[in-house]
Write a protein that holds these residues in place. Sequence first.
Motif, PDB file in Angstrom:
ATOM      1  N   ALA A 585     -36.776  33.812  22.336  1.00  0.00           N
ATOM      2  CA  ALA A 585     -36.015  32.564  22.159  1.00  0.00           C
ATOM      3  C   ALA A 585     -34.549  32.900  21.988  1.00  0.00           C
ATOM      4  N   SER A 586     -33.626  32.005  22.463  1.00  0.00           N
ATOM      5  CA  SER A 586     -32.188  32.253  22.284  1.00  0.00           C
ATOM      6  C   SER A 586     -31.494  30.900  22.136  1.00  0.00           C
ATOM      7  N   HIS A 587     -30.276  30.980  21.600  1.00  0.00           N
ATOM      8  CA  HIS A 587     -29.556  29.743  21.325  1.00  0.00           C
ATOM      9  C   HIS A 587     -28.343  29.628  22.255  1.00  0.00           C
ATOM     10  N   ALA A 592     -25.829  23.156  23.130  1.00  0.00           N
ATOM     11  CA  ALA A 592     -26.629  22.693  21.986  1.00  0.00           C
ATOM     12  C   ALA A 592     -28.108  22.702  22.327  1.00  0.00           C
ATOM     13  N   GLN A 593     -28.515  23.842  22.904  1.00  0.00           N
ATOM     14  CA  GLN A 593     -29.914  23.952  23.329  1.00  0.00           C
ATOM     15  C   GLN A 593     -30.508  25.264  22.838  1.00  0.00           C
ATOM     16  N   VAL A 594     -31.818  25.229  22.742  1.00  0.00           N
ATOM     17  CA  VAL A 594     -32.527  26.479  22.466  1.00  0.00           C
ATOM     18  C   VAL A 594     -33.363  26.766  23.706  1.00  0.00           C
ATOM     19  N   LEU A 659     -34.895  23.208  24.954  1.00  0.00           N
ATOM     20  CA  LEU A 659     -35.138  22.065  24.068  1.00  0.00           C
ATOM     21  C   LEU A 659     -33.829  21.771  23.349  1.00  0.00           C
ATOM     22  N   PRO A 660     -33.586  20.516  23.036  1.00  0.00           N
ATOM     23  CA  PRO A 660     -32.349  20.217  22.319  1.00  0.00           C
ATOM     24  C   PRO A 660     -32.385  20.777  20.900  1.00  0.00           C
ATOM     25  N   ALA A 661     -31.287  21.406  20.508  1.00  0.00           N
ATOM     26  CA  ALA A 661     -31.207  21.932  19.144  1.00  0.00           C
ATOM     27  C   ALA A 661     -31.063  20.753  18.184  1.00  0.00           C
ATOM     28  N   ALA A 662     -31.703  20.845  17.002  1.00  0.00           N
ATOM     29  CA  ALA A 662     -31.630  19.748  16.030  1.00  0.00           C
ATOM     30  C   ALA A 662     -30.197  19.622  15.533  1.00  0.00           C
ATOM     31  N   GLY A 663     -29.809  18.420  15.204  1.00  0.00           N
ATOM     32  CA  GLY A 663     -28.438  18.210  14.725  1.00  0.00           C
ATOM     33  C   GLY A 663     -27.487  17.932  15.853  1.00  0.00           C
ATOM     34  N   ALA A 664     -27.935  18.143  17.089  1.00  0.00           N
ATOM     35  CA  ALA A 664     -27.057  17.851  18.232  1.00  0.00           C
ATOM     36  C   ALA A 664     -26.937  16.352  18.455  1.00  0.00           C
ATOM     37  N   HIS A 665     -27.922  15.597  17.994  1.00  0.00           N
ATOM     38  CA  HIS A 665     -27.888  14.151  18.230  1.00  0.00           C
ATOM     39  C   HIS A 665     -27.480  13.399  16.988  1.00  0.00           C
TER      40      HIS A 665
END
Length: 665
Positions: A585-587, A592-594, A659-665
């Motif tokens: 996994a990478s960021h 703003a995605q994982v 997947l969208p990283a949390a906090g991005a929305h």
Amino acid sequence: MTSATDRPPRPHFTNPVRWLLPVVLVLFFLAVLIWLPWQARQMESSERQEQLIADTLWVEQTIRFQLGRHEEAMRTLSGEIAAGHLSPKQLHARLVQLLQTGHEIRRVMWVLPDGSVAATSDPATAPSAQSGLGPHSRAAAEHARLARKPIYSQPELLPGASKPGLDYHYPVYSGERYLGTLVAHYSLATVLDELVPWWFAQDNQITLLDRDDKVLARRSAAGAGHGVYTHKRALDLPGTSVTLLTDSVKSEPRLLPNLLVGSVIVLSLALLWSLLALWGHISRRLAAEGALRQQMTFRTAMENSLVTGLRARDLEGRVTYVNPAFCQIVGYPPEELIGKLPPMPYWAPEVMSEYQHRFAEVLAGNVTPQFETIFQRATGERVPVLIFEAPLVDNNGKQTGWMGSILDISDRKRIEELNRQQEQKLQTSARLATMGELASMLAHELNQPLAAISSYTTGALNVMQRAEDTGQPLDGGLLRPALQQAGAQAQRAGQIIRSVHQFVKKRAPERREVAVQSLLDGIEALIELQARQSYVALQADIPAALPLVLADRVMIEQVLLNLTRNGIEAMAQVPPERRLLRVRASHDAAAAQVMVEVIDQGHGIPDDVAERLFAPFFSTKAEGMGMGLSICRTAIEFHGGTLVHKANPAGGTIFAFTLPAAGAH
Ligand code: ADP
């Protein structure tokens, strides 16, 4: 459409005769213009010539008259001599007196028949005998005596004289007896000087010529003559031929200073210029007309080929123009429409009030630019139409009325209705399809928990069988975990059914903030179960600082399960030491995605397979359903991410999803 029938007349200029006439007229006019001054010049010169002739005649008459007077005096004197009562002294006095009647007489002599000079007006210069006269004079004297008539001698240059002169011999007879001859000597130069009036000499060169055209005397007070206007006139002198030649000092009337010629040239040039300008103007006009005509035919062709109805109305609402398409829409010929004021024949009674209202608005200047309404055909059939109205403006920018384009929208309405029905049918079949999808998804997803439950219960049964066989009491420590696992898988199956159901109903997924590590933990046991069976080593590489993702846990777990199972299956045929499955996994902070990658070292994906990879029911495996990747992609896209695959540089395949990283929305 009315303009289509009455075509504009062809231009007259195509007919060459129409051009020829003005050209000939202009040429004729120019010819007359040029001829007129020439004619005027001719008239002027002939007038001058005539004037000269008249003047010459006049001069000749003057000379002749003066000589006549002298002849008359000589006749009188001869009479007196013949009478014989003149003493020599008296004779001399009469001779001298004769001289005074005119300067042109230089000398008068009385010559006796023996040739001796008996008396003379000028004893100093006169010869003493007739033989002293010139040969012509002597011949003339003889001639006069024989003929008994006075005559003039041919002009000649006397010895000692500077200019030629002539003698007048008057023979005197007394009855038959010859008494002698009176001889008067004239100087021709003096004749000219004395007898030609000064005003005539001012304009002309006057010359006296002998019979051989030799110049005898000349008077040119105003210079030499130009030889343009000349006249010759013989002096009527018996016995000799002397000609009077006058030559005017005037030259021909000059052309350019002549006002007439000048103005004619200017006029002709102006005429030519204006003709050329007119020509140019006409050509430009013709070109413009041609262009206009072309535009007209183009416009007419366009109007006639239009499927849109066109209708123009003036400010009072009177129809001024309709095109064929409009007539076709409403089913009336143009002559029944043009010039009509509302109510129109194509107004349907049921919408009459709407028309009236809108028409009142039009008259008030407020036009609805676009509206739908219904027209009634001549057959009574109703046509739904869409009308666009726009102001009609003339070339001065003044509004003269309204132009409307009318679209027959019956077809559109029909298609809309068809579309609506189609949509309904589609929705029904979509629902049916969804049910099929649901069934196949459930079948696919339930496979795993059911297989797990079956292997756990088989294990539990084996334990019980062993206890029965050995007679030992049941070992709850062995049985419980298997049954617990079976229970957990049964619960999972229930969850799967719920989430698949939700997913298919397209409800919003239950997205929570979860850690990728915890997702992996939740299914690790299942993955390992499979991996162990296929001797595949599992390696997870999840950074501790990875942000949480917003995801529906069950769905993403299913995605991971599907991808890992595919990876494990792909490595079934490779040497066991290469069987390594990695989850990494990478960021990507910028997006703003994982990103989660499932990396295998299996047989890889050939191009022809790659094309259809995500198609439902596509599988290369004997017992494969081909639904896995299709479901995975839908699930990932459902989360707003993407699922892609690429070749693993170390051999095999990498499947990666975001997947969208949390906090991005
Ligand atoms: P199934 O696994 O039931 O065949 P999938 O949709 O999961 O259905 O896979 C479709 C096809 O994609 C598989 O049959 C296989 O040929 C190919 N495939 C999927 N994952 C991999 C992989 N990791 N390596 C090679 N081929 C794969």
